[in-house]
Structure formats: C-alpha cells, structure tokens
Design a protein around this motif. Structure first.
Motif, PDB file in Angstrom:
ATOM      1  N   CYS A 102     -56.314  -4.484  45.877  1.00  0.00           N
ATOM      2  CA  CYS A 102     -55.529  -5.277  44.934  1.00  0.00           C
ATOM      3  C   CYS A 102     -54.900  -6.484  45.623  1.00  0.00           C
ATOM      4  N   LYS A 103     -54.425  -6.277  46.843  1.00  0.00           N
ATOM      5  CA  LYS A 103     -53.796  -7.374  47.572  1.00  0.00           C
ATOM      6  C   LYS A 103     -54.807  -8.464  47.915  1.00  0.00           C
ATOM      7  N   LYS A 104     -56.054  -8.058  48.199  1.00  0.00           N
ATOM      8  CA  LYS A 104     -57.093  -9.018  48.572  1.00  0.00           C
ATOM      9  C   LYS A 104     -57.763  -9.665  47.368  1.00  0.00           C
ATOM     10  N   MET A 105     -57.602  -9.071  46.188  1.00  0.00           N
ATOM     11  CA  MET A 105     -58.308  -9.521  44.989  1.00  0.00           C
ATOM     12  C   MET A 105     -57.821 -10.894  44.534  1.00  0.00           C
ATOM     13  N   ASP A 106     -58.770 -11.719  44.081  1.00  0.00           N
ATOM     14  CA  ASP A 106     -58.436 -13.011  43.489  1.00  0.00           C
ATOM     15  C   ASP A 106     -58.127 -12.750  42.016  1.00  0.00           C
ATOM     16  N   MET A 107     -56.850 -12.799  41.664  1.00  0.00           N
ATOM     17  CA  MET A 107     -56.426 -12.431  40.315  1.00  0.00           C
ATOM     18  C   MET A 107     -56.972 -13.376  39.239  1.00  0.00           C
ATOM     19  N   SER A 108     -57.312 -14.593  39.605  1.00  0.00           N
ATOM     20  CA  SER A 108     -57.838 -15.521  38.594  1.00  0.00           C
ATOM     21  C   SER A 108     -59.245 -15.121  38.161  1.00  0.00           C
ATOM     22  N   LYS A 109     -59.953 -14.376  39.015  1.00  0.00           N
ATOM     23  CA  LYS A 109     -61.321 -13.966  38.683  1.00  0.00           C
ATOM     24  C   LYS A 109     -61.408 -12.512  38.205  1.00  0.00           C
ATOM     25  N   ALA A 110     -60.317 -11.773  38.303  1.00  0.00           N
ATOM     26  CA  ALA A 110     -60.330 -10.352  37.939  1.00  0.00           C
ATOM     27  C   ALA A 110     -60.270 -10.182  36.429  1.00  0.00           C
ATOM     28  N   ASP A 111     -60.839  -9.084  35.951  1.00  0.00           N
ATOM     29  CA  ASP A 111     -60.780  -8.798  34.515  1.00  0.00           C
ATOM     30  C   ASP A 111     -59.413  -8.205  34.170  1.00  0.00           C
ATOM     31  N   ASP A 112     -59.136  -8.096  32.886  1.00  0.00           N
ATOM     32  CA  ASP A 112     -57.816  -7.654  32.422  1.00  0.00           C
ATOM     33  C   ASP A 112     -57.478  -6.241  32.871  1.00  0.00           C
ATOM     34  N   LYS A 113     -58.469  -5.357  32.867  1.00  0.00           N
ATOM     35  CA  LYS A 113     -58.211  -3.964  33.262  1.00  0.00           C
ATOM     36  C   LYS A 113     -57.827  -3.894  34.733  1.00  0.00           C
ATOM     37  N   ALA A 114     -58.525  -4.626  35.584  1.00  0.00           N
ATOM     38  CA  ALA A 114     -58.211  -4.616  37.012  1.00  0.00           C
ATOM     39  C   ALA A 114     -56.820  -5.194  37.257  1.00  0.00           C
ATOM     40  N   LYS A 115     -56.482  -6.258  36.539  1.00  0.00           N
ATOM     41  CA  LYS A 115     -55.149  -6.850  36.681  1.00  0.00           C
ATOM     42  C   LYS A 115     -54.068  -5.861  36.276  1.00  0.00           C
ATOM     43  N   ALA A 116     -54.287  -5.166  35.160  1.00  0.00           N
ATOM     44  CA  ALA A 116     -53.297  -4.204  34.673  1.00  0.00           C
ATOM     45  C   ALA A 116     -53.148  -3.037  35.650  1.00  0.00           C
ATOM     46  N   ASP A 117     -54.273  -2.549  36.194  1.00  0.00           N
ATOM     47  CA  ASP A 117     -54.212  -1.443  37.151  1.00  0.00           C
ATOM     48  C   ASP A 117     -53.450  -1.840  38.409  1.00  0.00           C
ATOM     49  N   CYS A 118     -53.732  -3.041  38.910  1.00  0.00           N
ATOM     50  CA  CYS A 118     -53.051  -3.500  40.123  1.00  0.00           C
ATOM     51  C   CYS A 118     -51.562  -3.718  39.864  1.00  0.00           C
ATOM     52  N   LYS A 119     -51.244  -4.301  38.711  1.00  0.00           N
ATOM     53  CA  LYS A 119     -49.837  -4.542  38.386  1.00  0.00           C
ATOM     54  C   LYS A 119     -49.077  -3.216  38.292  1.00  0.00           C
ATOM     55  N   LYS A 120     -49.698  -2.233  37.629  1.00  0.00           N
ATOM     56  CA  LYS A 120     -49.060  -0.916  37.482  1.00  0.00           C
ATOM     57  C   LYS A 120     -48.860  -0.255  38.846  1.00  0.00           C
ATOM     58  N   MET A 121     -49.857  -0.398  39.723  1.00  0.00           N
ATOM     59  CA  MET A 121     -49.778   0.217  41.037  1.00  0.00           C
ATOM     60  C   MET A 121     -48.706  -0.468  41.896  1.00  0.00           C
ATOM     61  N   MET A 122     -48.593  -1.778  41.790  1.00  0.00           N
ATOM     62  CA  MET A 122     -47.605  -2.517  42.585  1.00  0.00           C
ATOM     63  C   MET A 122     -46.175  -2.214  42.124  1.00  0.00           C
ATOM     64  N   GLU A 123     -46.000  -1.987  40.818  1.00  0.00           N
ATOM     65  CA  GLU A 123     -44.665  -1.744  40.285  1.00  0.00           C
ATOM     66  C   GLU A 123     -44.232  -0.279  40.354  1.00  0.00           C
ATOM     67  N   ALA A 124     -45.157   0.607  40.654  1.00  0.00           N
ATOM     68  CA  ALA A 124     -44.835   2.039  40.696  1.00  0.00           C
ATOM     69  C   ALA A 124     -43.824   2.309  41.805  1.00  0.00           C
TER      70      ALA A 124
END
Length: 66
Positions: free
Chosen positions: A41-63
């Motif tokens: 998630c930290k290495k991922m380019d968020m501008s190219k990621a799909d919505d599900k990947a963004k939501a999963d990473c956001k949820k994981m970072m905020e946990a």
C-alpha cells in the motif's frame, strides 16, 4: 414418511450448523500478510489504483494498532 421427513430436517440442520461453523472460522490475515500488504500500500501509486484497492489501503492505514 414421518421418518423420512425427520431425517431431512436433521440433515438440513446439520448442514446449516456445519456451514455456520466454517464461516465463523474463515480466518484472518496473519501479521506477516498484513505487513506485506501494508508495504504494498505504501509503494502503490494511488492515482492508478482502483477504488477497492484504495479503500482497502485506507482502512488498513487507519486501523488502530494493538
């Protein structure tokens, strides 16, 4: 006929209870898997990621960390 109906009811309840047991023991991610996903998630380019990947990473970072 009565015994057949009883056997079907017993079979239905047995199937439902086994299914519920299996669902409750589905398993969570291990700490190693979580760490790997966090790094991805930290290495991922968020501008190219799909919505599900963004939501999963956001949820994981905020946990909250335990």
């Amino acid at each position: 006929m009565n015994k057949l109906l009883s056997a079907l009811v017993v079979a239905a309840f047995a199937t439902a209870s086994v299914g519920a047991f299996a669902a409750s023991h589905g398993g969570a991610m291990s700490d190693k898997d979580k760490a790997e996903k966090m790094e991805a998630c930290k290495k991922m380019d968020m501008s190219k990621a799909d919505d599900k990947a963004k939501a999963d990473c956001k949820k994981m970072m905020e946990a909250p960390k335990k």
